[in-house]
Design a protein around this motif. Structure first.
Motif, PDB file in Angstrom:
ATOM      1  N   GLY A  67       0.826  -1.201   0.000  1.00 41.33           N
ATOM      2  CA  GLY A  67       0.000   0.000   0.000  1.00 41.33           C
ATOM      3  C   GLY A  67       0.861   1.252   0.000  1.00 41.33           C
ATOM      4  N   VAL A  68       0.445   2.238   0.758  1.00 42.30           N
ATOM      5  CA  VAL A  68       1.128   3.525   0.799  1.00 42.30           C
ATOM      6  C   VAL A  68       2.528   3.337   1.370  1.00 42.30           C
ATOM      7  CG1 VAL A  68       1.080   5.852   1.734  1.00 42.30           C
ATOM      8  CG2 VAL A  68      -1.039   4.737   1.150  1.00 42.30           C
ATOM      9  N   SER A  69       3.523   3.820   0.639  1.00 46.41           N
ATOM     10  CA  SER A  69       4.887   3.733   1.158  1.00 46.41           C
ATOM     11  C   SER A  69       5.411   5.113   1.548  1.00 46.41           C
ATOM     12  CB  SER A  69       5.818   3.088   0.140  1.00 46.41           C
ATOM     13  OG  SER A  69       5.876   3.872  -1.018  1.00 46.41           O
ATOM     14  N   GLN A  70       5.164   6.111   0.719  1.00 45.43           N
ATOM     15  CA  GLN A  70       5.565   7.478   1.029  1.00 45.43           C
ATOM     16  C   GLN A  70       4.447   8.411   0.606  1.00 45.43           C
ATOM     17  OE1 GLN A  70       9.217   8.194  -1.031  1.00 45.43           O
ATOM     18  NE2 GLN A  70      10.450   7.202   0.540  1.00 45.43           N
ATOM     19  N   ALA A  71       4.296   9.460   1.392  1.00 50.91           N
ATOM     20  CA  ALA A  71       3.264  10.436   1.057  1.00 50.91           C
ATOM     21  C   ALA A  71       3.654  11.799   1.617  1.00 50.91           C
ATOM     22  CB  ALA A  71       1.918  10.008   1.624  1.00 50.91           C
ATOM     23  N   ALA A  72       3.165  12.821   0.973  1.00 50.50           N
ATOM     24  CA  ALA A  72       3.400  14.188   1.418  1.00 50.50           C
ATOM     25  C   ALA A  72       2.551  14.470   2.653  1.00 50.50           C
ATOM     26  CB  ALA A  72       3.034  15.150   0.287  1.00 50.50           C
ATOM     27  N   PRO A  73       2.926  15.479   3.430  1.00 49.49           N
ATOM     28  CA  PRO A  73       2.137  15.817   4.625  1.00 49.49           C
ATOM     29  C   PRO A  73       0.671  16.123   4.323  1.00 49.49           C
ATOM     30  CG  PRO A  73       4.261  16.906   4.726  1.00 49.49           C
ATOM     31  CD  PRO A  73       4.165  16.247   3.375  1.00 49.49           C
ATOM     32  N   VAL A  74       0.385  16.708   3.148  1.00 48.77           N
ATOM     33  CA  VAL A  74      -1.005  17.007   2.811  1.00 48.77           C
ATOM     34  C   VAL A  74      -1.818  15.721   2.663  1.00 48.77           C
ATOM     35  CG1 VAL A  74      -0.669  17.144   0.309  1.00 48.77           C
ATOM     36  CG2 VAL A  74      -2.472  18.465   1.375  1.00 48.77           C
ATOM     37  N   VAL A  75      -1.186  14.658   2.213  1.00 48.57           N
ATOM     38  CA  VAL A  75      -1.879  13.376   2.079  1.00 48.57           C
ATOM     39  C   VAL A  75      -2.212  12.825   3.469  1.00 48.57           C
ATOM     40  CG1 VAL A  75      -1.677  11.002   1.249  1.00 48.57           C
ATOM     41  CG2 VAL A  75      -0.769  12.882  -0.113  1.00 48.57           C
ATOM     42  N   TRP A  76      -1.226  12.860   4.376  1.00 50.19           N
ATOM     43  CA  TRP A  76      -1.470  12.349   5.735  1.00 50.19           C
ATOM     44  C   TRP A  76      -2.535  13.180   6.444  1.00 50.19           C
ATOM     45  CZ3 TRP A  76      -0.243   7.748   5.599  1.00 50.19           C
ATOM     46  CH2 TRP A  76       0.942   7.281   5.074  1.00 50.19           C
ATOM     47  N   MET A  77      -2.522  14.502   6.220  1.00 52.80           N
ATOM     48  CA  MET A  77      -3.548  15.348   6.839  1.00 52.80           C
ATOM     49  C   MET A  77      -4.940  15.014   6.291  1.00 52.80           C
ATOM     50  SD  MET A  77      -2.119  16.975   9.175  1.00 52.80           S
ATOM     51  CE  MET A  77      -3.466  18.003   9.633  1.00 52.80           C
ATOM     52  N   SER A  78      -5.020  14.685   5.015  1.00 50.38           N
ATOM     53  CA  SER A  78      -6.321  14.324   4.450  1.00 50.38           C
ATOM     54  C   SER A  78      -6.818  12.995   5.028  1.00 50.38           C
ATOM     55  CB  SER A  78      -6.255  14.256   2.924  1.00 50.38           C
ATOM     56  OG  SER A  78      -5.457  13.171   2.511  1.00 50.38           O
ATOM     57  N   VAL A  79      -5.903  12.071   5.311  1.00 54.36           N
ATOM     58  CA  VAL A  79      -6.300  10.797   5.916  1.00 54.36           C
ATOM     59  C   VAL A  79      -6.802  11.038   7.354  1.00 54.36           C
ATOM     60  CG1 VAL A  79      -5.501   8.521   6.658  1.00 54.36           C
ATOM     61  CG2 VAL A  79      -4.785   9.426   4.459  1.00 54.36           C
ATOM     62  N   VAL A  80      -6.085  11.863   8.103  1.00 55.99           N
ATOM     63  CA  VAL A  80      -6.522  12.195   9.459  1.00 55.99           C
ATOM     64  C   VAL A  80      -7.878  12.889   9.414  1.00 55.99           C
ATOM     65  CG1 VAL A  80      -6.011  13.650  11.468  1.00 55.99           C
ATOM     66  CG2 VAL A  80      -4.200  12.282  10.435  1.00 55.99           C
ATOM     67  N   LEU A  81      -8.066  13.802   8.487  1.00 51.65           N
ATOM     68  CA  LEU A  81      -9.345  14.504   8.344  1.00 51.65           C
ATOM     69  C   LEU A  81     -10.463  13.531   7.982  1.00 51.65           C
ATOM     70  CD1 LEU A  81     -10.812  17.206   8.346  1.00 51.65           C
ATOM     71  CD2 LEU A  81     -10.242  17.414   5.931  1.00 51.65           C
ATOM     72  N   PHE A  82     -10.169  12.552   7.130  1.00 53.08           N
ATOM     73  CA  PHE A  82     -11.158  11.532   6.798  1.00 53.08           C
ATOM     74  C   PHE A  82     -11.630  10.807   8.055  1.00 53.08           C
ATOM     75  CE2 PHE A  82     -11.868   6.983   6.183  1.00 53.08           C
ATOM     76  CZ  PHE A  82     -12.985   6.994   5.378  1.00 53.08           C
ATOM     77  N   TRP A  83     -10.682  10.366   8.893  1.00 50.72           N
ATOM     78  CA  TRP A  83     -11.051   9.635  10.108  1.00 50.72           C
ATOM     79  C   TRP A  83     -11.775  10.543  11.105  1.00 50.72           C
ATOM     80  CZ3 TRP A  83     -11.568   4.774   9.610  1.00 50.72           C
ATOM     81  CH2 TRP A  83     -10.739   4.050   8.763  1.00 50.72           C
ATOM     82  N   LEU A  84     -11.425  11.838  11.147  1.00 50.81           N
ATOM     83  CA  LEU A  84     -12.144  12.761  12.020  1.00 50.81           C
ATOM     84  C   LEU A  84     -13.570  13.003  11.531  1.00 50.81           C
ATOM     85  CD1 LEU A  84      -9.416  15.394  12.912  1.00 50.81           C
ATOM     86  CD2 LEU A  84     -10.406  13.639  14.390  1.00 50.81           C
ATOM     87  N   LEU A  85     -13.751  13.084  10.223  1.00 49.89           N
ATOM     88  CA  LEU A  85     -15.105  13.225   9.680  1.00 49.89           C
ATOM     89  C   LEU A  85     -15.941  11.976   9.967  1.00 49.89           C
ATOM     90  CD1 LEU A  85     -14.396  14.973   6.273  1.00 49.89           C
ATOM     91  CD2 LEU A  85     -15.516  15.953   8.273  1.00 49.89           C
ATOM     92  N   LEU A  86     -15.324  10.828   9.855  1.00 44.90           N
ATOM     93  CA  LEU A  86     -16.015   9.584  10.197  1.00 44.90           C
ATOM     94  C   LEU A  86     -16.378   9.560  11.682  1.00 44.90           C
ATOM     95  CD1 LEU A  86     -17.014   6.864   9.084  1.00 44.90           C
ATOM     96  CD2 LEU A  86     -14.804   5.913   9.757  1.00 44.90           C
ATOM     97  N   ALA A  87     -15.492  10.055  12.532  1.00 45.03           N
ATOM     98  CA  ALA A  87     -15.781  10.136  13.967  1.00 45.03           C
ATOM     99  C   ALA A  87     -16.960  11.074  14.223  1.00 45.03           C
ATOM    100  CB  ALA A  87     -14.550  10.621  14.729  1.00 45.03           C
ATOM    101  N   GLY A  88     -17.012  12.188  13.492  1.00 46.50           N
ATOM    102  CA  GLY A  88     -18.139  13.105  13.635  1.00 46.50           C
ATOM    103  C   GLY A  88     -19.452  12.474  13.199  1.00 46.50           C
ATOM    104  N   LEU A  89     -19.407  11.696  12.134  1.00 43.86           N
ATOM    105  CA  LEU A  89     -20.607  11.002  11.658  1.00 43.86           C
ATOM    106  C   LEU A  89     -21.076   9.964  12.675  1.00 43.86           C
ATOM    107  CD1 LEU A  89     -22.576  10.589   9.272  1.00 43.86           C
ATOM    108  CD2 LEU A  89     -20.979   8.862   8.432  1.00 43.86           C
ATOM    109  N   ILE A  90     -20.139   9.205  13.212  1.00 39.11           N
ATOM    110  CA  ILE A  90     -20.485   8.207  14.236  1.00 39.11           C
ATOM    111  C   ILE A  90     -21.073   8.897  15.460  1.00 39.11           C
ATOM    112  CG2 ILE A  90     -19.509   6.530  15.849  1.00 39.11           C
ATOM    113  CD1 ILE A  90     -17.477   5.832  13.616  1.00 39.11           C
ATOM    114  N   SER A  91     -20.487  10.014  15.873  1.00 42.21           N
ATOM    115  CA  SER A  91     -20.993  10.762  17.030  1.00 42.21           C
ATOM    116  C   SER A  91     -22.401  11.284  16.792  1.00 42.21           C
ATOM    117  CB  SER A  91     -20.077  11.932  17.350  1.00 42.21           C
ATOM    118  OG  SER A  91     -18.803  11.491  17.670  1.00 42.21           O
ATOM    119  N   ALA A  92     -22.625  11.840  15.611  1.00 39.32           N
ATOM    120  CA  ALA A  92     -23.942  12.393  15.302  1.00 39.32           C
ATOM    121  C   ALA A  92     -25.004  11.298  15.295  1.00 39.32           C
ATOM    122  CB  ALA A  92     -23.906  13.110  13.951  1.00 39.32           C
ATOM    123  N   ILE A  93     -24.696  10.169  14.693  1.00 42.30           N
ATOM    124  CA  ILE A  93     -25.664   9.069  14.650  1.00 42.30           C
ATOM    125  C   ILE A  93     -25.933   8.524  16.046  1.00 42.30           C
ATOM    126  CG2 ILE A  93     -25.985   6.682  13.861  1.00 42.30           C
ATOM    127  CD1 ILE A  93     -24.553   7.535  11.260  1.00 42.30           C
TER     128      ILE A  93
END
Length: 101
Positions: A67-93
């Motif tokens: 899978g992912v071997s190297q990525a720029a910081p913007v990529v890692w931030m987008s992955v963290v943001l994805f998981w935070l958005l998922l956490a917000g969805l789980i919280s809202a539900i």
């Protein structure tokens, strides 16, 4: 609103634990396979399985056998943001289910 933010933060921290544990594992010079696999799933789920990698160029992200071997910081931030958005969805539900009782 306070309960939503508290719940989202808690779930967000839990969902973003794999890379933190992997860094800790590297610092302690341990080789714990479940943490490595969890970190790979943490990164590959949004990038490869949900197609977020198509947003980025080949200079920003590279994939190898596992899978992912190297990525720029913007990529890692987008992955963290994805998981935070998922956490917000789980919280809202979960808060909607509690309020309906």
């Amino acid at each position: 609103m306070r309960q939503f933010l508290l719940r989202t933060t808690t779930i967000g921290i839990l969902l973003n634990l794999p890379p933190l544990l992997a860094q800790l594992m590297t610092l302690l010079k341990l080789d714990i396979t479940p943490i490595i696999l969890a970190t790979l799933l943490w990164a590959n789920t949004p990038l490869q399985y949900l197609g977020m990698a198509s947003i980025f160029t080949q200079q920003q992200i590279t994939f190898e056998e596992w899978g992912v071997s190297q990525a720029a910081p913007v990529v890692w931030m987008s992955v963290v943001l994805f998981w935070l958005l998922l956490a917000g969805l789980i919280s809202a539900i979960s808060l909607l289910r509690i309020s309906r009782r």
